[in-house]
Structure formats: structure tokens, C-alpha cells
Design a protein around this motif. Structure first.
Motif, PDB file in Angstrom:
ATOM      1  N   ARG A 182      24.565  -5.229 -83.740  1.00 58.58           N
ATOM      2  CA  ARG A 182      25.007  -3.937 -83.190  1.00 58.58           C
ATOM      3  C   ARG A 182      23.937  -2.868 -83.446  1.00 58.58           C
ATOM      4  O   ARG A 182      23.584  -2.098 -82.551  1.00 58.58           O
ATOM      5  CB  ARG A 182      26.338  -3.526 -83.818  1.00 58.58           C
ATOM      6  CG  ARG A 182      26.933  -2.273 -83.215  1.00 58.58           C
ATOM      7  CD  ARG A 182      28.264  -1.908 -83.866  1.00 58.58           C
ATOM      8  NE  ARG A 182      28.121  -1.491 -85.250  1.00 58.58           N
ATOM      9  CZ  ARG A 182      27.674  -0.282 -85.632  1.00 58.58           C
ATOM     10  NH1 ARG A 182      27.348   0.603 -84.736  1.00 58.58           N
ATOM     11  NH2 ARG A 182      27.591   0.021 -86.906  1.00 58.58           N
ATOM     12  N   VAL A 183      23.392  -2.843 -84.646  1.00 57.70           N
ATOM     13  CA  VAL A 183      22.355  -1.863 -84.982  1.00 57.70           C
ATOM     14  C   VAL A 183      21.074  -2.119 -84.186  1.00 57.70           C
ATOM     15  O   VAL A 183      20.431  -1.183 -83.706  1.00 57.70           O
ATOM     16  CB  VAL A 183      22.075  -1.866 -86.505  1.00 57.70           C
ATOM     17  CG1 VAL A 183      20.859  -1.028 -86.843  1.00 57.70           C
ATOM     18  CG2 VAL A 183      23.298  -1.380 -87.265  1.00 57.70           C
ATOM     19  N   ILE A 184      20.713  -3.379 -84.015  1.00 56.92           N
ATOM     20  CA  ILE A 184      19.537  -3.708 -83.204  1.00 56.92           C
ATOM     21  C   ILE A 184      19.743  -3.207 -81.771  1.00 56.92           C
ATOM     22  O   ILE A 184      18.831  -2.669 -81.150  1.00 56.92           O
ATOM     23  CB  ILE A 184      19.243  -5.221 -83.239  1.00 56.92           C
ATOM     24  CG1 ILE A 184      18.721  -5.616 -84.624  1.00 56.92           C
ATOM     25  CG2 ILE A 184      18.232  -5.615 -82.160  1.00 56.92           C
ATOM     26  CD1 ILE A 184      18.585  -7.112 -84.841  1.00 56.92           C
ATOM     27  N   GLY A 185      20.954  -3.352 -81.243  1.00 53.87           N
ATOM     28  CA  GLY A 185      21.262  -2.842 -79.909  1.00 53.87           C
ATOM     29  C   GLY A 185      21.118  -1.335 -79.833  1.00 53.87           C
ATOM     30  O   GLY A 185      20.588  -0.798 -78.854  1.00 53.87           O
ATOM     31  N   ARG A 186      21.557  -0.623 -80.874  1.00 55.06           N
ATOM     32  CA  ARG A 186      21.397   0.835 -80.904  1.00 55.06           C
ATOM     33  C   ARG A 186      19.934   1.219 -80.995  1.00 55.06           C
ATOM     34  O   ARG A 186      19.503   2.173 -80.351  1.00 55.06           O
ATOM     35  CB  ARG A 186      22.172   1.421 -82.077  1.00 55.06           C
ATOM     36  CG  ARG A 186      23.664   1.413 -81.832  1.00 55.06           C
ATOM     37  CD  ARG A 186      24.508   2.081 -82.883  1.00 55.06           C
ATOM     38  NE  ARG A 186      23.804   2.839 -83.900  1.00 55.06           N
ATOM     39  CZ  ARG A 186      24.284   3.074 -85.110  1.00 55.06           C
ATOM     40  NH1 ARG A 186      25.477   2.622 -85.443  1.00 55.06           N
ATOM     41  NH2 ARG A 186      23.609   3.774 -85.976  1.00 55.06           N
ATOM     42  N   LEU A 187      19.159   0.492 -81.794  1.00 55.08           N
ATOM     43  CA  LEU A 187      17.719   0.779 -81.890  1.00 55.08           C
ATOM     44  C   LEU A 187      17.040   0.556 -80.547  1.00 55.08           C
ATOM     45  O   LEU A 187      16.200   1.351 -80.116  1.00 55.08           O
ATOM     46  CB  LEU A 187      17.074  -0.102 -82.954  1.00 55.08           C
ATOM     47  CG  LEU A 187      17.370   0.264 -84.398  1.00 55.08           C
ATOM     48  CD1 LEU A 187      16.874  -0.834 -85.337  1.00 55.08           C
ATOM     49  CD2 LEU A 187      16.752   1.601 -84.748  1.00 55.08           C
ATOM     50  N   ARG A 188      17.400  -0.541 -79.871  1.00 53.89           N
ATOM     51  CA  ARG A 188      16.817  -0.846 -78.562  1.00 53.89           C
ATOM     52  C   ARG A 188      17.129   0.266 -77.560  1.00 53.89           C
ATOM     53  O   ARG A 188      16.286   0.676 -76.774  1.00 53.89           O
ATOM     54  CB  ARG A 188      17.355  -2.184 -78.063  1.00 53.89           C
ATOM     55  CG  ARG A 188      16.721  -2.620 -76.772  1.00 53.89           C
ATOM     56  CD  ARG A 188      17.118  -3.996 -76.451  1.00 53.89           C
ATOM     57  NE  ARG A 188      16.774  -4.752 -77.656  1.00 53.89           N
ATOM     58  CZ  ARG A 188      16.849  -6.033 -77.813  1.00 53.89           C
ATOM     59  NH1 ARG A 188      17.261  -6.767 -76.848  1.00 53.89           N
ATOM     60  NH2 ARG A 188      16.537  -6.645 -78.918  1.00 53.89           N
ATOM     61  N   ALA A 189      18.356   0.780 -77.602  1.00 57.57           N
ATOM     62  CA  ALA A 189      18.754   1.842 -76.682  1.00 57.57           C
ATOM     63  C   ALA A 189      18.008   3.141 -76.974  1.00 57.57           C
ATOM     64  O   ALA A 189      17.830   3.965 -76.062  1.00 57.57           O
ATOM     65  CB  ALA A 189      20.263   2.072 -76.783  1.00 57.57           C
ATOM     66  N   SER A 190      17.577   3.324 -78.212  1.00 58.33           N
ATOM     67  CA  SER A 190      16.889   4.565 -78.570  1.00 58.33           C
ATOM     68  C   SER A 190      15.403   4.550 -78.231  1.00 58.33           C
ATOM     69  O   SER A 190      14.742   5.587 -78.309  1.00 58.33           O
ATOM     70  CB  SER A 190      17.062   4.843 -80.064  1.00 58.33           C
ATOM     71  OG  SER A 190      16.269   3.951 -80.832  1.00 58.33           O
ATOM     72  N   LEU A 191      14.864   3.376 -77.850  1.00 57.90           N
ATOM     73  CA  LEU A 191      13.450   3.302 -77.490  1.00 57.90           C
ATOM     74  C   LEU A 191      13.211   4.049 -76.189  1.00 57.90           C
ATOM     75  O   LEU A 191      13.999   3.965 -75.255  1.00 57.90           O
ATOM     76  CB  LEU A 191      13.003   1.844 -77.316  1.00 57.90           C
ATOM     77  CG  LEU A 191      12.992   0.983 -78.578  1.00 57.90           C
ATOM     78  CD1 LEU A 191      12.660  -0.449 -78.208  1.00 57.90           C
ATOM     79  CD2 LEU A 191      12.001   1.518 -79.588  1.00 57.90           C
ATOM     80  N   THR A 192      12.123   4.784 -76.131  1.00 59.45           N
ATOM     81  CA  THR A 192      11.795   5.502 -74.905  1.00 59.45           C
ATOM     82  C   THR A 192      11.112   4.560 -73.921  1.00 59.45           C
ATOM     83  O   THR A 192      10.278   3.760 -74.328  1.00 59.45           O
ATOM     84  CB  THR A 192      10.873   6.699 -75.202  1.00 59.45           C
ATOM     85  OG1 THR A 192       9.724   6.221 -75.891  1.00 59.45           O
ATOM     86  CG2 THR A 192      11.572   7.740 -76.030  1.00 59.45           C
ATOM     87  N   PRO A 193      11.474   4.648 -72.635  1.00 56.57           N
ATOM     88  CA  PRO A 193      10.897   3.722 -71.647  1.00 56.57           C
ATOM     89  C   PRO A 193       9.424   3.980 -71.364  1.00 56.57           C
ATOM     90  O   PRO A 193       8.823   4.910 -71.575  1.00 56.57           O
ATOM     91  CB  PRO A 193      11.718   3.969 -70.394  1.00 56.57           C
ATOM     92  CG  PRO A 193      12.551   5.170 -70.637  1.00 56.57           C
ATOM     93  CD  PRO A 193      12.453   5.516 -72.081  1.00 56.57           C
TER      94      PRO A 193
END
Length: 60
Positions: A49-60
Motif C-alpha cells: 500500500r505504501v509503495i503504491g502511495r509512493l508511486r502515485a507521488s512520483l512526478t511524471p
């Protein structure tokens, strides 16, 4: 895909795996050096779940 995203992919694959095979040279891979609590199946859902949140926070 940046280096941070690749690292998250590696972590998610390793943490999410139900069966982990040993490398030819154990101890020399990034996942082998992870702390035991992070590799524990007990924490799998929370870590993914935390890895998913980190991935979502990455800028494209």
C-alpha cells in the motif's frame, strides 16, 4: 521510467512474491539487503500500500 520508479517496481515485486528464489550470489542483491521486517509476509499488504502511495507521488 525513472530510477525511482524502477526501484519501486523491484520492491513491489519482491515484497509481493509469495515464493522467493535465492540468487546465485545471495547477499549481493538489493532485496537481500532489505530489513527482515520489510520482507515479512506479516507486513506485505501495508508495504505494498505504501509503495503504491509512493508511486502515485512520483512526478511524471
Amino acid at each position: 521510467m525513472g530510477i525511482n520508479e524502477r526501484h519501486l517496481d523491484i520492491l513491489a515485486d519482491y515484497v509481493g512474491a509469495r515464493l522467493r528464489e535465492r540468487a546465485e550470489r545471495p547477499g549481493l542483491t538489493m532485496p537481500a539487503r532489505l530489513p527482515a521486517w520489510l520482507k515479512s509476509a506479516e507486513h506485505r499488504a501495508e508495504i505494498l500500500r505504501v509503495i503504491g502511495r509512493l508511486r502515485a507521488s512520483l512526478t511524471p
